[in-house]
Scaffold this active site. Structure first.
Site, mmCIF file in Angstrom:
data_model
loop_
_atom_site.group_PDB
_atom_site.id
_atom_site.type_symbol
_atom_site.label_atom_id
_atom_site.label_comp_id
_atom_site.label_asym_id
_atom_site.label_seq_id
_atom_site.Cartn_x
_atom_site.Cartn_y
_atom_site.Cartn_z
ATOM 1 N N ASP A 251 0.863 -1.180 0.000
ATOM 2 C CA ASP A 251 0.000 0.000 0.000
ATOM 3 C C ASP A 251 0.902 1.233 0.000
ATOM 4 O O ASP A 251 1.628 1.494 0.971
ATOM 5 C CB ASP A 251 -0.886 -0.032 1.244
ATOM 6 C CG ASP A 251 -1.921 1.082 1.266
ATOM 7 O OD1 ASP A 251 -1.730 2.092 0.562
ATOM 8 O OD2 ASP A 251 -2.917 0.953 2.010
ATOM 9 N N HIS A 252 0.847 1.993 -1.081
ATOM 10 C CA HIS A 252 1.749 3.140 -1.211
ATOM 11 C C HIS A 252 1.432 4.247 -0.213
ATOM 12 O O HIS A 252 2.208 5.196 -0.052
ATOM 13 C CB HIS A 252 1.679 3.688 -2.644
ATOM 14 C CG HIS A 252 3.008 4.119 -3.182
ATOM 15 N ND1 HIS A 252 3.936 4.805 -2.431
ATOM 16 C CD2 HIS A 252 3.574 3.962 -4.404
ATOM 17 C CE1 HIS A 252 5.007 5.057 -3.157
ATOM 18 N NE2 HIS A 252 4.818 4.549 -4.368
#
Length: 470
Positions: free
Chosen positions: A440-441
């Site tokens: 998850d950026h």
């Protein structure tokens, strides 16, 4: 649970973990049967598992609310139990006897019903007779015939099950079909496959899902389903229409969760090829030293993941969108993706960082086996903080998997195969695998994700590095 004319109506209990409904797979009792407190009366399938539901009342079954295949909401009537004739006569007034009998039973041996955990017992040492064999309502007429037939040989957990409409012996007079999984039974009903006509490929002749799918494939002879129009079959006749399968149960839960993950998580996947020769050699050495407690490659990869998450805790986290914050978990609740007959499930090992490598291996073996058997309680399928996915078992090298919401990262492992590899300037054949990290950026940038994956790769190539991090 409420009283109705001296009888007790047992409502489908709270299933926990946000589950609001369950599908009836098979009734264990029929109208007119006598049941005891805590006897399993119905098998249901939730979005998490297939479980037996015990009844907190004793007496005579007067009504079953819902048929096999029907979805029942939590809090709706499931079964109605009336006082046994003897109990009613002893008390005088049927209505009063019903209440007195059930209050006594509740105090003596039953509490709140929770799927997967029984109903509790108040009296220590109190023993109950074993529940009678499962008899679905549409098979009650043939119960006596089956009871007089010697059980088939095979695994101790296998049960003789027949499709609806065949309450008696098989048409050929041979042994009954061996089926363990309720999913296999339902699939056979949907696709019109006569289980008695199949020869199982599983241990002891157990019929597996693949056996049913093969029998239902185009060109295979489909058994006739009495009074069932073609549109009710899971597999439509060739040229007559599309195959329509309802999106229910665990398949619906998977669809909802993956769709939410894709909507909410800006995910990125990075990957690297690694030489796993040293990891395989380390596993062989461990198992040679401790032959009674084998360690799997998956267990070693889990240990390596725990080492990486200790160094990069940003990936052991979730995003709280409502609170606009990132929550890093104090413990690593490691999810292990497992393919089952019911679909993909992710059982969780709580506080995996507290376990030794041998303990991880034992827990993984037990958990994945229970997941495939459909016996895990719902609580064991939620609450993960990081997932390990060994998709190499399907014979593939790489993948860009979807993150298991609300987690922040997932490590994927491809198959281990012989490939040419440069070692100390020389070309050699080595055991090579591909590792992928989907993250998850929002929780981290490429530097953290790349550092984590490189640490995992280094430990796979040089397992001795783990010693410095344990």
């Amino acid at each position: 649970m409420t009283a109705v004319d001296g009888a007790q109506v047992f409502l489908l209990p709270d299933l926990g973990e946000g589950l609001t409904e369950a599908e009836i797979v098979e009734w264990r009792v029929a109208v007119g049967d006598t049941v005891t407190v805590d006897q399993s009366v119905v098998e249901v399938e939730t979005a998490k598992a297939v479980v037996d539901v015990p009844c907190p009342y004793a007496g005579r079954v007067v009504a079953l609310h819902g048929a096999a295949g029907e979805v029942r909401p939590v809090g709706q009537p499931l079964i109605t139990i009336a006082p046994a004739d003897g109990a009613a006569a002893a008390a005088g007034a049927p209505g009063q006897a019903g209440h007195a009998t059930y209050r006594e039973e509740e105090r003596a041996g039953s509490g709140n019903v929770l799927i997967g955990y029984g109903t509790g017992h108040g009296g220590a040492g109190r023993r109950r007779r074993r529940p009678r064999p499962a008899v679905a309502p549409d098979r009650a007429a043939g119960a006596a015939t089956r009871a007089a037939t010697p059980p088939p040989t095979g695994p101790a957990t296998a049960s003789a099950v027949r499709p609806p409409g065949q309450a008696g012996g098989s048409p050929s007079g041979g042994p009954a079909a061996l089926v363990i999984s309720p999913i296999v039974r339902r699939l056979a009903r949907e696709r019109g496959v006569d289980l008695d006509s199949l020869r199982g490929s599983g241990p002891g002749g157990v019929i597996r899902r693949a056996d049913v799918e093969t029998a239902a494939a185009p060109g295979a002879r489909l058994a006739a389903v009495p009074d069932a129009p073609a549109s009710h079959l899971g597999l439509a006749p060739a040229g007559d229409g599309d195959l329509v399968l309802p999106l229910t149960g665990i398949r619906k839960a998977i669809a909802d969760k993956l769709s939410r993950s894709r909507r909410e998580i800006p995910e990125v996947t990075i990957w690297v090829d690694v030489d796993a020769t040293g990891l395989l050699e380390t596993r062989a050495a461990i198992n040679a030293a401790t032959p009674g407690a084998p360690v799997s490659i998956l267990a070693l990869l889990a240990r390596i993941c725990l080492s990486g998450l200790r160094r990069y805790p940003q990936l052991n986290a979730r995003v709280d969108t409502e609170g606009q914050r990132i929550v890093q978990s104090a413990g690593v609740h490691l999810g292990i993706a497992a393919q089952t007959d019911r679909g993909l499930v992710v059982p969780v090992l709580r506080d995996a960082q507290r376990r030794t490598t041998a303990e991880l291996a034992a827990a993984l073996a037990e958990t994945t086996a229970a997941a495939r058997a459909g016996t895990l309680a719902p609580a064991r399928l939620t609450g993960g903080t990081f997932t390990l996915n060994n998709y190499g078992v399907f014979g593939v090298d790489g993948s860009t998997p979807i993150i298991n919401h609300p987690e922040a990262a997932l490590l994927g492992v491809g198959r281990i195969v012989d490939k040419p590899w440069v070692v100390d300037g020389q070309l050699a054949v080595r055991k090579v695998t591909q590792l992928s990290l989907t993250f998850d950026h929002r929780v981290c940038d490429g530097g953290v994700a790349g550092g984590f994956l490189r640490h995992i790769a280094d430990c796979v190539e040089q397992p001795a590095l783990l010693i410095a991090n344990v």
